[in-house]
Design a protein around this motif. Structure first.
Motif, PDB file in Angstrom:
ATOM      1  N   ALA A  50       0.823  -1.200   0.000  1.00  0.00           N
ATOM      2  CA  ALA A  50       0.000   0.000   0.000  1.00  0.00           C
ATOM      3  C   ALA A  50       0.862   1.257   0.000  1.00  0.00           C
ATOM      4  N   THR A  51       0.251   2.351  -0.455  1.00  0.00           N
ATOM      5  CA  THR A  51       0.921   3.634  -0.538  1.00  0.00           C
ATOM      6  C   THR A  51       0.239   4.644   0.392  1.00  0.00           C
ATOM      7  N   LYS A  52       0.858   5.824   0.511  1.00  0.00           N
ATOM      8  CA  LYS A  52       0.239   6.891   1.293  1.00  0.00           C
ATOM      9  C   LYS A  52      -1.110   7.277   0.684  1.00  0.00           C
ATOM     10  N   ALA A  53      -1.218   7.225  -0.636  1.00  0.00           N
ATOM     11  CA  ALA A  53      -2.501   7.524  -1.282  1.00  0.00           C
ATOM     12  C   ALA A  53      -3.571   6.523  -0.853  1.00  0.00           C
ATOM     13  N   ASP A  54      -3.183   5.260  -0.672  1.00  0.00           N
ATOM     14  CA  ASP A  54      -4.135   4.252  -0.181  1.00  0.00           C
ATOM     15  C   ASP A  54      -4.599   4.592   1.229  1.00  0.00           C
ATOM     16  N   LEU A  55      -3.660   4.998   2.080  1.00  0.00           N
ATOM     17  CA  LEU A  55      -4.031   5.358   3.447  1.00  0.00           C
ATOM     18  C   LEU A  55      -4.942   6.584   3.457  1.00  0.00           C
ATOM     19  N   ASP A  56      -4.668   7.539   2.576  1.00  0.00           N
ATOM     20  CA  ASP A  56      -5.542   8.706   2.461  1.00  0.00           C
ATOM     21  C   ASP A  56      -6.951   8.292   2.030  1.00  0.00           C
ATOM     22  N   GLU A  57      -7.034   7.284   1.180  1.00  0.00           N
ATOM     23  CA  GLU A  57      -8.348   6.800   0.748  1.00  0.00           C
ATOM     24  C   GLU A  57      -9.099   6.144   1.907  1.00  0.00           C
ATOM     25  N   THR A  58      -8.383   5.438   2.771  1.00  0.00           N
ATOM     26  CA  THR A  58      -9.030   4.899   3.974  1.00  0.00           C
ATOM     27  C   THR A  58      -9.606   6.024   4.818  1.00  0.00           C
ATOM     28  N   VAL A  59      -8.844   7.083   4.995  1.00  0.00           N
ATOM     29  CA  VAL A  59      -9.338   8.242   5.745  1.00  0.00           C
ATOM     30  C   VAL A  59     -10.609   8.780   5.102  1.00  0.00           C
ATOM     31  N   ALA A  60     -10.588   8.926   3.793  1.00  0.00           N
ATOM     32  CA  ALA A  60     -11.757   9.470   3.087  1.00  0.00           C
ATOM     33  C   ALA A  60     -12.975   8.568   3.265  1.00  0.00           C
ATOM     34  N   GLN A  61     -12.766   7.254   3.198  1.00  0.00           N
ATOM     35  CA  GLN A  61     -13.905   6.336   3.316  1.00  0.00           C
ATOM     36  C   GLN A  61     -14.462   6.311   4.737  1.00  0.00           C
ATOM     37  N   VAL A  62     -13.593   6.405   5.735  1.00  0.00           N
ATOM     38  CA  VAL A  62     -14.069   6.475   7.125  1.00  0.00           C
ATOM     39  C   VAL A  62     -14.856   7.764   7.340  1.00  0.00           C
ATOM     40  N   GLU A  63     -14.319   8.865   6.851  1.00  0.00           N
ATOM     41  CA  GLU A  63     -15.007  10.148   7.029  1.00  0.00           C
ATOM     42  C   GLU A  63     -16.317  10.188   6.248  1.00  0.00           C
ATOM     43  N   ALA A  64     -16.407   9.440   5.147  1.00  0.00           N
ATOM     44  CA  ALA A  64     -17.634   9.402   4.355  1.00  0.00           C
ATOM     45  C   ALA A  64     -18.792   8.746   5.096  1.00  0.00           C
ATOM     46  N   VAL A  65     -18.477   7.919   6.106  1.00  0.00           N
ATOM     47  CA  VAL A  65     -19.543   7.321   6.924  1.00  0.00           C
ATOM     48  C   VAL A  65     -19.633   8.036   8.273  1.00  0.00           C
ATOM     49  N   ASP A  66     -19.132   9.281   8.291  1.00  0.00           N
ATOM     50  CA  ASP A  66     -19.177  10.140   9.483  1.00  0.00           C
ATOM     51  C   ASP A  66     -18.325   9.612  10.633  1.00  0.00           C
ATOM     52  N   GLY A  67     -17.269   8.883  10.284  1.00  0.00           N
ATOM     53  CA  GLY A  67     -16.358   8.385  11.312  1.00  0.00           C
ATOM     54  C   GLY A  67     -15.214   9.350  11.563  1.00  0.00           C
ATOM     55  N   ARG A  68     -14.596   9.201  12.717  1.00  0.00           N
ATOM     56  CA  ARG A  68     -13.411   9.978  13.086  1.00  0.00           C
ATOM     57  C   ARG A  68     -12.186   9.081  12.977  1.00  0.00           C
ATOM     58  N   ILE A  69     -11.105   9.635  12.439  1.00  0.00           N
ATOM     59  CA  ILE A  69      -9.922   8.809  12.205  1.00  0.00           C
ATOM     60  C   ILE A  69      -8.659   9.650  12.301  1.00  0.00           C
ATOM     61  N   VAL A  70      -7.637   9.057  12.901  1.00  0.00           N
ATOM     62  CA  VAL A  70      -6.274   9.583  12.872  1.00  0.00           C
ATOM     63  C   VAL A  70      -5.433   8.535  12.156  1.00  0.00           C
ATOM     64  N   ALA A  71      -4.776   8.921  11.076  1.00  0.00           N
ATOM     65  CA  ALA A  71      -3.996   7.973  10.274  1.00  0.00           C
ATOM     66  C   ALA A  71      -2.538   8.394  10.242  1.00  0.00           C
ATOM     67  N   GLN A  72      -1.653   7.433  10.470  1.00  0.00           N
ATOM     68  CA  GLN A  72      -0.217   7.700  10.519  1.00  0.00           C
ATOM     69  C   GLN A  72       0.537   6.639   9.722  1.00  0.00           C
ATOM     70  N   VAL A  73       1.619   7.067   9.085  1.00  0.00           N
ATOM     71  CA  VAL A  73       2.525   6.127   8.428  1.00  0.00           C
ATOM     72  C   VAL A  73       3.490   5.591   9.478  1.00  0.00           C
ATOM     73  N   ALA A  74       3.524   4.267   9.630  1.00  0.00           N
ATOM     74  CA  ALA A  74       4.442   3.633  10.583  1.00  0.00           C
ATOM     75  C   ALA A  74       4.605   2.170  10.216  1.00  0.00           C
ATOM     76  N   ASP A  75       5.789   1.667  10.434  1.00  0.00           N
ATOM     77  CA  ASP A  75       6.138   0.272  10.189  1.00  0.00           C
ATOM     78  C   ASP A  75       6.028  -0.482  11.514  1.00  0.00           C
ATOM     79  N   VAL A  76       5.245  -1.556  11.543  1.00  0.00           N
ATOM     80  CA  VAL A  76       5.070  -2.288  12.798  1.00  0.00           C
ATOM     81  C   VAL A  76       6.372  -2.926  13.272  1.00  0.00           C
ATOM     82  N   ARG A  77       7.371  -3.006  12.410  1.00  0.00           N
ATOM     83  CA  ARG A  77       8.682  -3.521  12.814  1.00  0.00           C
ATOM     84  C   ARG A  77       9.487  -2.484  13.594  1.00  0.00           C
ATOM     85  N   ASN A  78       9.038  -1.233  13.549  1.00  0.00           N
ATOM     86  CA  ASN A  78       9.744  -0.116  14.181  1.00  0.00           C
ATOM     87  C   ASN A  78       8.957   0.328  15.407  1.00  0.00           C
TER      88      ASN A  78
END
Length: 274
Positions: A50-78
């Protein structure tokens, strides 16, 4: 009234596929979302991540159903990056009720960098799950309101599924079994805190992890694998949809499952019951 009203869910691997589906579906039920994804390619993975654009799309889809979201780029290995992403969510929402370690890779048909494929698989699929839980757990315990941890495993975590004997495949199978051990340990230790811990075990899911050009070419080259009864679901569906897994996650995160803990929960079209 939603089944997850007032709850906050921390989801890794949220930029697309199952993770995005979980974020949107849980937001529909009233949850606020802390979303994390690597948004970067891991060289041993044979398909585009996935790319940052994909994560931005997740934000847009959550907000489209009136949800609240904080999205961050992070590697679970770090661990530090994961902690920073979690902290950003806590600053916005104040607490976490459900932890959903979902970030995953499938480095199983990569002929190059074989040894590294083992380490990348274990580090993402097992160590990354442990780190995600450990980042969130102190706050959940201190809050004293219980909660749930829902680990994405696989049908491969309860059987000997294997496409080949390459190190990436070995890592995938070992990690998906390994998180079941983590689940049972945490379920036992956290029961007194009313924190429930379960694993969810999908069969093949219609996401870019398996629906991609490279995997399609592999199936064409080795039709005996794709066509083998060992790799078929008894129910007549080749793949389940992400929403099928999300619906199970919603149930397990909700108060309807308040006494469900320590279980391996298949959503597998009968795969494990052949």
């Amino acid at each position: 009234m939603g089944r997850l009203d007032g709850k906050v869910v921390f989801i890794t691997g949220a930029a697309r596929g199952q993770g995005r589906s979980h974020a949107v579906r849980m937001a529909e039920e009233g949850a606020s979302i802390i979303a994390v994804d690597i948004c970067e390619q891991i060289p041993t993975v044979f398909y585009p991540l996935a790319t940052k654009a994909d994560l931005d799309e997740t934000v847009a889809q959550v907000e489209a159903v009136d949800g609240r979201i904080v999205a961050q780029v992070a590697d679970v290995r770090n661990r530090d990056a994961l902690q920073a992403a979690y902290d950003a969510g806590i600053e916005e929402f104040g607490h976490v009720d459900t932890v959903l370690p979902n970030a995953g890779i499938m480095p199983v048909i990569n002929e190059g960098a074989r040894q590294q494929a083992w380490f990348d698989g274990i580090d993402t699929l097992l160590t990354g799950v442990w780190q995600t839980i450990e980042v969130a757990l102190p706050g959940m315990i201190e809050r004293g309101r219980g909660g749930s941890i829902l680990i994405t495993s696989s049908a491969a975590g309860l059987s000997s599924i294997g496409l080949n004997a390459l190190p990436g495949q070995a890592a995938y199978s070992a990690a998906k079994h390994g998180v079941v051990g983590l689940m049972r340990l945490y379920a036992s230790q956290l029961a007194t805190h009313l924190i429930r811990v379960n694993t969810v075990h999908p069969t093949g899911v219609n996401t870019p992890m398996v629906v991609n050009e490279a995997y399609g070419a592999f199936v064409q080259e080795f039709p005996e694998i794709a066509g083998s009864p060992h790799f078929q679901n008894p129910m007549p569906v080749p793949l389940v949809e992400p929403i099928d897994i999300s619906n199970a996650m919603v149930y397990l995160a909700s108060d309807e499952a308040r006494y469900v803990t320590g279980v391996t929960f298949p959503v597998d079209a009968g795969y494990l019951n052949r």
